[in-house]
Design an enzyme around this catalytic site. Structure first.
Site, PDB file in Angstrom:
ATOM      1  N   ALA A  90       0.806  -1.242   0.000  1.00 30.64           N
ATOM      2  CA  ALA A  90       0.000   0.000   0.000  1.00 30.64           C
ATOM      3  C   ALA A  90       0.834   1.286   0.000  1.00 30.64           C
ATOM      4  O   ALA A  90       0.275   2.372   0.147  1.00 30.64           O
ATOM      5  CB  ALA A  90      -0.995   0.032   1.150  1.00 30.64           C
ATOM      6  N   ALA A  91       2.156   1.179  -0.197  1.00 31.75           N
ATOM      7  CA  ALA A  91       2.973   2.411  -0.266  1.00 31.75           C
ATOM      8  C   ALA A  91       2.467   3.285  -1.414  1.00 31.75           C
ATOM      9  O   ALA A  91       2.191   4.480  -1.240  1.00 31.75           O
ATOM     10  CB  ALA A  91       4.444   2.064  -0.465  1.00 31.75           C
ATOM     11  N   GLY A  92       2.315   2.660  -2.575  1.00 29.56           N
ATOM     12  CA  GLY A  92       1.858   3.418  -3.739  1.00 29.56           C
ATOM     13  C   GLY A  92       0.441   3.959  -3.537  1.00 29.56           C
ATOM     14  O   GLY A  92       0.145   5.096  -3.916  1.00 29.56           O
ATOM     15  N   ASP A  93      -0.421   3.166  -2.943  1.00 30.99           N
ATOM     16  CA  ASP A  93      -1.808   3.613  -2.730  1.00 30.99           C
ATOM     17  C   ASP A  93      -1.861   4.810  -1.797  1.00 30.99           C
ATOM     18  O   ASP A  93      -2.580   5.783  -2.042  1.00 30.99           O
ATOM     19  CB  ASP A  93      -2.654   2.466  -2.141  1.00 30.99           C
ATOM     20  CG  ASP A  93      -2.860   1.350  -3.152  1.00 30.99           C
ATOM     21  OD1 ASP A  93      -2.778   1.621  -4.368  1.00 30.99           O
ATOM     22  OD2 ASP A  93      -3.105   0.201  -2.731  1.00 30.99           O
TER      23      ASP A  93
HETATM   24  P1  ADP Z   1       4.444   0.912  -5.351  1.00 30.13           P
HETATM   25  O1  ADP Z   1       4.097   0.606  -3.928  1.00 30.13           O
HETATM   26  O2  ADP Z   1       3.269   1.301  -6.182  1.00 30.13           O
HETATM   27  O3  ADP Z   1       5.362  -0.074  -6.012  1.00 30.13           O
HETATM   28  P2  ADP Z   1       6.714   2.632  -4.703  1.00 30.13           P
HETATM   29  O4  ADP Z   1       7.433   1.428  -4.198  1.00 30.13           O
HETATM   30  O5  ADP Z   1       7.403   3.512  -5.668  1.00 30.13           O
HETATM   31  O6  ADP Z   1       5.283   2.291  -5.307  1.00 30.13           O
HETATM   32  O7  ADP Z   1       6.333   3.485  -3.413  1.00 30.13           O
HETATM   33  C1  ADP Z   1       5.474   4.596  -3.462  1.00 30.13           C
HETATM   34  C2  ADP Z   1       6.016   5.729  -2.602  1.00 30.13           C
HETATM   35  O8  ADP Z   1       6.100   5.291  -1.229  1.00 30.13           O
HETATM   36  C3  ADP Z   1       7.433   6.155  -2.962  1.00 30.13           C
HETATM   37  O9  ADP Z   1       7.406   7.130  -4.000  1.00 30.13           O
HETATM   38  C4  ADP Z   1       7.906   6.744  -1.639  1.00 30.13           C
HETATM   39  O10 ADP Z   1       7.370   8.023  -1.442  1.00 30.13           O
HETATM   40  C5  ADP Z   1       7.263   5.799  -0.615  1.00 30.13           C
HETATM   41  N1  ADP Z   1       8.151   4.664  -0.274  1.00 30.13           N
HETATM   42  C6  ADP Z   1       8.085   3.406  -0.757  1.00 30.13           C
HETATM   43  N2  ADP Z   1       9.053   2.621  -0.219  1.00 30.13           N
HETATM   44  C7  ADP Z   1       9.734   3.410   0.649  1.00 30.13           C
HETATM   45  C8  ADP Z   1      10.863   3.197   1.529  1.00 30.13           C
HETATM   46  N3  ADP Z   1      11.461   1.999   1.636  1.00 30.13           N
HETATM   47  N4  ADP Z   1      11.291   4.251   2.256  1.00 30.13           N
HETATM   48  C9  ADP Z   1      10.705   5.460   2.171  1.00 30.13           C
HETATM   49  N5  ADP Z   1       9.646   5.720   1.371  1.00 30.13           N
HETATM   50  C10 ADP Z   1       9.161   4.720   0.611  1.00 30.13           C
END
Ligand code: ADP
Length: 312
Positions: A248-251
């Site tokens: 859910a980071a991207g969400d």
């Molecule tokens: P998805 O979850 O869609 O693959 P990402 O991995 O690019 O997308 O993560 C989305 C956003 O979450 C990133 O642009 C960043 O802001 C944040 N994020 C993700 N992983 C990390 C991490 N390990 N540390 C800090 N921020 C993170």
């Protein structure tokens, strides 16, 4: 009308842990089974609500217990859900198997999500006309998602597409988007270009711009996110955190970005805010349980020094 309308998926994740995956034709006894409400649409909608955004959810659930779980979440989170319709198919489910090595095998069965069709779309036509920003993902029927993009474009309503799970889209559709938020893999699928290095990500983002998409926000995991418009390209660094689960980071990033935009923040401010939300999300397990509130995100931003901006 809510400022932000999420038209998207709701999926109940069934997570089964087992020592080893069964082979074809084999039965194994598992260790645990847990149920987590998710789906990109629901996750993004709850993110917006927890950050204080005015949001309405639109989609389709089954008339079953899983559907009731989502209806209850929307009530508790203060999300308008009058246009979350019900059908005779079950609520979408993801069957997730995790073995002792932590590897996973996932099968998503769209069920009710794919029952959201033209009839339902016509019922929310006025809603689309009167909202400020429509947020879409690619977990509903593709033909319906494209039709929503066409309609919003015709009505002059802004669209943010989170192109996940990624498929190649026609240039005509990409050219109607105000914002697109692919991660590196999705950006590569959309453009057919490599996205291993920052330089490659920038070149791929420029390719999307050439189709007419107004703003590309490419999320780069812990590195933050890239903003590309016809006027400038810049990478906004992410926050340093100890990641425990990136679900859910991207969400959460998308929800936060949308909230900041509709509050009138600049693109760079909106991405900084979204980076903070995304970073906090990876510090907690699960999808909806890992989505932080406005107060938590603001407290985090206050504690962490300013990010460096890399211009190119
Ligand atoms: P998805 O979850 O869609 O693959 P990402 O991995 O690019 O997308 O993560 C989305 C956003 O979450 C990133 O642009 C960043 O802001 C944040 N994020 C993700 N992983 C990390 C991490 N390990 N540390 C800090 N921020 C993170």
């Amino acid at each position: 009308m809510a400022k932000i309308t999420v038209i998207g998926s709701m999926v109940m994740d069934n997570v089964a842990k087992m020592d080893k995956f069964p082979q074809a034709g084999e039965t194994v006894l598992g260790a645990t089974l847990e149920f987590f409400p998710g789906g990109k649409g629901a996750n993004q909608c709850v993110s917006v609500a927890r950050l204080g955004g005015e949001v309405e959810m639109v989609g389709m659930l089954g008339k079953d217990g899983n559907g009731d779980v989502f209806r209850q979440i929307f009530k508790e989170e203060g999300i308008k859900a009058d246009n979350v319709f019900s059908c005779d198919k079950p609520t979408a489910v993801a069957q997730i198997q995790i073995n002792a090595e932590g590897q996973n095998r996932i099968c998503v069965i769209p069920c009710a999500n794919f029952e959201f069709g033209v009839e339902e779309l016509n019922k929310v036509d006025e809603l689309i006309k009167n909202t400020e920003l429509v947020i879409l993902q690619l977990e509903l029927r593709l033909d319906i998602t494209k039709e929503i993009i066409r309609r919003a474009h015709r009505y002059g309503v802004k669209v943010l597409l989170n192109p996940a799970p990624a498929v190649k889209l026609e240039k005509e559709i990409l050219g109607m988007l105000d914002y697109i938020t692919p991660n590196e893999t999705e950006l590569s699928i959309l453009t057919g270009l490599p996205t291993e290095t920052d330089e490659e990500v920038i070149a791929a983002a420029k390719e999307l711009l050439s189709y007419g998409t107004k703003t590309i926000i490419a999320t780069l995991g812990s590195r933050g996110a890239l903003i590309a418009t016809k006027d400038s390209v810049e990478i906004v660094s992410g926050y340093k955190v100890k990641a425990v689960d990136t679900v859910a980071a991207g969400d959460s990033f998308n929800g936060a970005f949308a909230v900041a935009l509709t509050e009138g923040k600049t693109l760079k401010e909106a991405v900084q805010f979204a980076n903070a939300m995304g970073a906090l999300t990876v510090t907690k397990k699960g999808a909806i349980p890992s989505l932080h509130t406005r107060a938590q995100v603001e407290e985090f931003i206050g504690r962490i020094p300013n990010q460096k901006i890399k211009e190119s």
